[in-house]
Design a protein around this motif. Structure first.
Motif, PDB file in Angstrom:
ATOM      1  N   VAL A  55       0.973  -0.869  -0.078  1.00 36.38           N
ATOM      2  CA  VAL A  55       0.097  -0.148   0.125  1.00 36.38           C
ATOM      3  C   VAL A  55       0.990   1.226   0.122  1.00 36.38           C
ATOM      4  CG1 VAL A  55      -1.970   1.395   1.249  1.00 36.38           C
ATOM      5  CG2 VAL A  55      -1.773  -1.322   1.284  1.00 36.38           C
ATOM      6  N   VAL A  56       0.765   2.003  -1.100  1.00 34.20           N
ATOM      7  CA  VAL A  56       1.577   3.244  -1.079  1.00 34.20           C
ATOM      8  C   VAL A  56       0.618   4.297  -0.424  1.00 34.20           C
ATOM      9  CG1 VAL A  56       2.648   4.746  -2.627  1.00 34.20           C
ATOM     10  CG2 VAL A  56       2.450   2.489  -3.163  1.00 34.20           C
ATOM     11  N   VAL A  57       1.249   5.090   0.662  1.00 31.77           N
ATOM     12  CA  VAL A  57       0.581   6.211   1.375  1.00 31.77           C
ATOM     13  C   VAL A  57       1.218   7.500   0.981  1.00 31.77           C
ATOM     14  CG1 VAL A  57      -0.424   7.095   3.472  1.00 31.77           C
ATOM     15  CG2 VAL A  57      -0.413   4.619   3.028  1.00 31.77           C
ATOM     16  N   GLY A  58       0.460   8.584   0.446  1.00 27.77           N
ATOM     17  CA  GLY A  58       1.418   9.629   0.231  1.00 27.77           C
ATOM     18  C   GLY A  58       0.382  11.074   0.374  1.00 27.77           C
ATOM     19  N   LEU A  60       1.393   3.127 -11.242  1.00 28.22           N
ATOM     20  CA  LEU A  60       1.377   2.617 -10.100  1.00 28.22           C
ATOM     21  C   LEU A  60       1.366   1.045  -9.949  1.00 28.22           C
ATOM     22  CD1 LEU A  60       1.465   3.652  -7.167  1.00 28.22           C
ATOM     23  CD2 LEU A  60      -0.929   3.382  -6.992  1.00 28.22           C
ATOM     24  N   GLY A  61       2.703   0.632  -9.618  1.00 31.23           N
ATOM     25  CA  GLY A  61       2.771  -0.897  -9.328  1.00 31.23           C
ATOM     26  C   GLY A  61       2.633  -1.547 -10.840  1.00 31.23           C
ATOM     27  N   LEU A 117       9.060   2.628  -7.580  1.00 35.61           N
ATOM     28  CA  LEU A 117       8.579   1.330  -7.755  1.00 35.61           C
ATOM     29  C   LEU A 117       9.032   0.759  -8.913  1.00 35.61           C
ATOM     30  CD1 LEU A 117       5.025   1.118  -6.120  1.00 35.61           C
ATOM     31  CD2 LEU A 117       7.353   0.384  -5.070  1.00 35.61           C
ATOM     32  N   GLY A 118       8.881   1.506 -10.002  1.00 30.81           N
ATOM     33  CA  GLY A 118       9.264   0.987 -11.410  1.00 30.81           C
ATOM     34  C   GLY A 118      10.863   0.661 -11.559  1.00 30.81           C
ATOM     35  N   ARG A 119      11.686   1.098 -10.275  1.00 33.74           N
ATOM     36  CA  ARG A 119      13.141   0.588 -10.472  1.00 33.74           C
ATOM     37  C   ARG A 119      13.313  -0.502  -9.786  1.00 33.74           C
ATOM     38  NH1 ARG A 119      16.347   5.278  -7.760  1.00 33.74           N
ATOM     39  NH2 ARG A 119      17.915   4.789  -9.134  1.00 33.74           N
ATOM     40  N   THR A 120      12.304  -1.153  -9.170  1.00 36.33           N
ATOM     41  CA  THR A 120      12.411  -2.486  -8.381  1.00 36.33           C
ATOM     42  C   THR A 120      11.313  -3.513  -9.091  1.00 36.33           C
ATOM     43  OG1 THR A 120      10.700  -1.858  -6.848  1.00 36.33           O
ATOM     44  CG2 THR A 120      12.849  -1.023  -6.578  1.00 36.33           C
ATOM     45  N   ASP A 121      11.269  -4.643  -8.819  1.00 33.62           N
ATOM     46  CA  ASP A 121      10.501  -5.729  -9.211  1.00 33.62           C
ATOM     47  C   ASP A 121       9.531  -5.984  -8.130  1.00 33.62           C
ATOM     48  OD1 ASP A 121       9.232  -7.773 -10.570  1.00 33.62           O
ATOM     49  OD2 ASP A 121      11.223  -9.101 -10.232  1.00 33.62           O
ATOM     50  N   TRP A 122       8.114  -5.591  -8.543  1.00 30.90           N
ATOM     51  CA  TRP A 122       7.080  -6.017  -7.902  1.00 30.90           C
ATOM     52  C   TRP A 122       6.072  -6.634  -8.528  1.00 30.90           C
ATOM     53  CZ3 TRP A 122       6.867  -5.228  -2.648  1.00 30.90           C
ATOM     54  CH2 TRP A 122       7.815  -4.228  -2.081  1.00 30.90           C
ATOM     55  N   THR A 123       6.424  -7.410  -9.515  1.00 36.76           N
ATOM     56  CA  THR A 123       5.492  -8.056 -10.083  1.00 36.76           C
ATOM     57  C   THR A 123       4.959  -9.292  -9.432  1.00 36.76           C
ATOM     58  OG1 THR A 123       7.319  -8.099 -12.083  1.00 36.76           O
ATOM     59  CG2 THR A 123       5.441  -9.795 -12.170  1.00 36.76           C
ATOM     60  N   GLY A 124       3.636  -9.262  -9.605  1.00 36.02           N
ATOM     61  CA  GLY A 124       2.967 -10.423  -8.783  1.00 36.02           C
ATOM     62  C   GLY A 124       2.457  -9.929  -7.383  1.00 36.02           C
ATOM     63  N   VAL A 125       2.862  -8.713  -6.999  1.00 35.22           N
ATOM     64  CA  VAL A 125       2.475  -8.166  -5.588  1.00 35.22           C
ATOM     65  C   VAL A 125       1.567  -7.024  -5.832  1.00 35.22           C
ATOM     66  CG1 VAL A 125       3.193  -7.088  -3.563  1.00 35.22           C
ATOM     67  CG2 VAL A 125       4.595  -8.763  -4.411  1.00 35.22           C
ATOM     68  N   PRO A 126       0.266  -7.155  -5.307  1.00 32.72           N
ATOM     69  CA  PRO A 126      -0.672  -6.100  -5.635  1.00 32.72           C
ATOM     70  C   PRO A 126      -0.339  -4.932  -4.925  1.00 32.72           C
ATOM     71  CG  PRO A 126      -1.742  -8.317  -4.967  1.00 32.72           C
ATOM     72  CD  PRO A 126      -0.421  -8.307  -4.534  1.00 32.72           C
ATOM     73  N   VAL A 127      -0.699  -3.862  -5.695  1.00 36.58           N
ATOM     74  CA  VAL A 127      -0.350  -2.451  -5.188  1.00 36.58           C
ATOM     75  C   VAL A 127      -1.359  -1.619  -5.371  1.00 36.58           C
ATOM     76  CG1 VAL A 127       1.148  -0.273  -5.565  1.00 36.58           C
ATOM     77  CG2 VAL A 127       2.348  -2.732  -5.985  1.00 36.58           C
ATOM     78  N   ASP A 128      -1.550  -0.715  -4.385  1.00 34.16           N
ATOM     79  CA  ASP A 128      -2.773   0.257  -4.527  1.00 34.16           C
ATOM     80  C   ASP A 128      -2.303   1.442  -3.706  1.00 34.16           C
ATOM     81  OD1 ASP A 128      -4.696   0.178  -1.813  1.00 34.16           O
ATOM     82  OD2 ASP A 128      -4.063  -1.602  -2.182  1.00 34.16           O
ATOM     83  N   GLY A 129      -2.828   2.697  -3.965  1.00 37.79           N
ATOM     84  CA  GLY A 129      -2.299   3.855  -3.220  1.00 37.79           C
ATOM     85  C   GLY A 129      -3.607   4.575  -2.498  1.00 37.79           C
TER      86      GLY A 129
END
Length: 237
Positions: free
Chosen positions: A49-52, A81-82, A104-116
């Motif tokens: 979960v991205v909080v901003g 986002l994600g 996040l785009g500079r890392t690998d979050w494939t397969g992990v749900p992301v929301d903000g």
């Protein structure tokens, strides 16, 4: 259950294409953000979960695939986002979240749900904490990427001009973020934070609520005030 958190600043200048010739000045901050996100990945969360910061009090919801753009800075760069491409029609990310999506785009979050979830400076500390508790109560292992800057009043050339209250405020916020101290974050003065143009206050207090019943340990990875704005990066695990 909250298993890890990364705290990162979110000025568009973190994106090298936006910073252009000044890009090397924030290299240390970029490295710190990368390291903080590495802690999140190592926690093996079921969701992120991205909080901003948001323009309204919020909470504003940004689904996976929401688009952010840096075209307002003259840079032909879109981020999602994600995700690698858009999947949320009509949802536009504020600049802070666009920076988060870029990180996040500079890392690998494939397969992990992301929301903000966006929260603004009009949201009370109590409501921020309640939102954090709700996030932590979700089933499974939850990690947070918490975006926001400290004061914008650290120098005469800062966006908010020089305010002598800014450095002590930032020092306490940095200490609390580095020590994983939810109580100290929850106690940050909402009115003072608004006067000092602290975009991170509400997101940090969401983190405080989410971490209330945890025993996470914090590490301060970066703290500085280039351009008169306080930037803090930390990892909780």
């Amino acid at each position: 259950m909250l298993v890890a958190a990364a705290v990162c600043p979110c000025p568009p200048l973190l994106v090298p294409e936006v910073a252009a010739g000044a890009a090397p000045e924030l290299d240390a901050a970029r490295v710190a953000c990368r390291d903080a996100l590495g802690v999140l990945a190592a926690s093996r969360p079921d969701r992120l979960v991205v909080v901003g910061p948001a323009d309204s009090a919020g909470p504003e919801v940004y689904p996976r695939g929401a688009r952010g753009s840096f075209r307002g800075f003259g840079v032909d760069l879109d981020v999602y986002l994600g995700a690698d491409s858009g999947g949320a029609d009509g949802t536009e990310l504020p600049y802070g979240f666009a920076v988060g999506a870029w990180l996040l785009g500079r890392t690998d979050w494939t397969g992990v749900p992301v929301d903000g979830i966006g929260v603004g400076d009009a949201l009370s500390a109590e409501r921020c904490a309640a939102l954090g508790r709700d996030i932590a109560a979700r089933a499974g292992r939850t990690a947070l990427l918490v975006l926001g800057d400290a004061s914008a009043c650290r120098s005469l050339k800062a966006p908010g001009y020089l305010d002598e209250r800014a450095a002590p405020f930032d020092a306490e916020a940095g200490r609390a973020l580095g020590a994983a101290d939810p109580a100290a974050l929850a106690a940050l003065d909402v009115v003072l934070a608004r006067e000092l143009k602290v975009s991170g206050r509400a997101p940090w207090q969401v983190l405080a609520g989410a971490a209330e019943d945890t025993d996470l340990v914090g590490t301060l990875l970066y703290e500085d005030a280039p351009y008169g704005v306080g930037y803090v990066a930390a990892a909780w695990s």
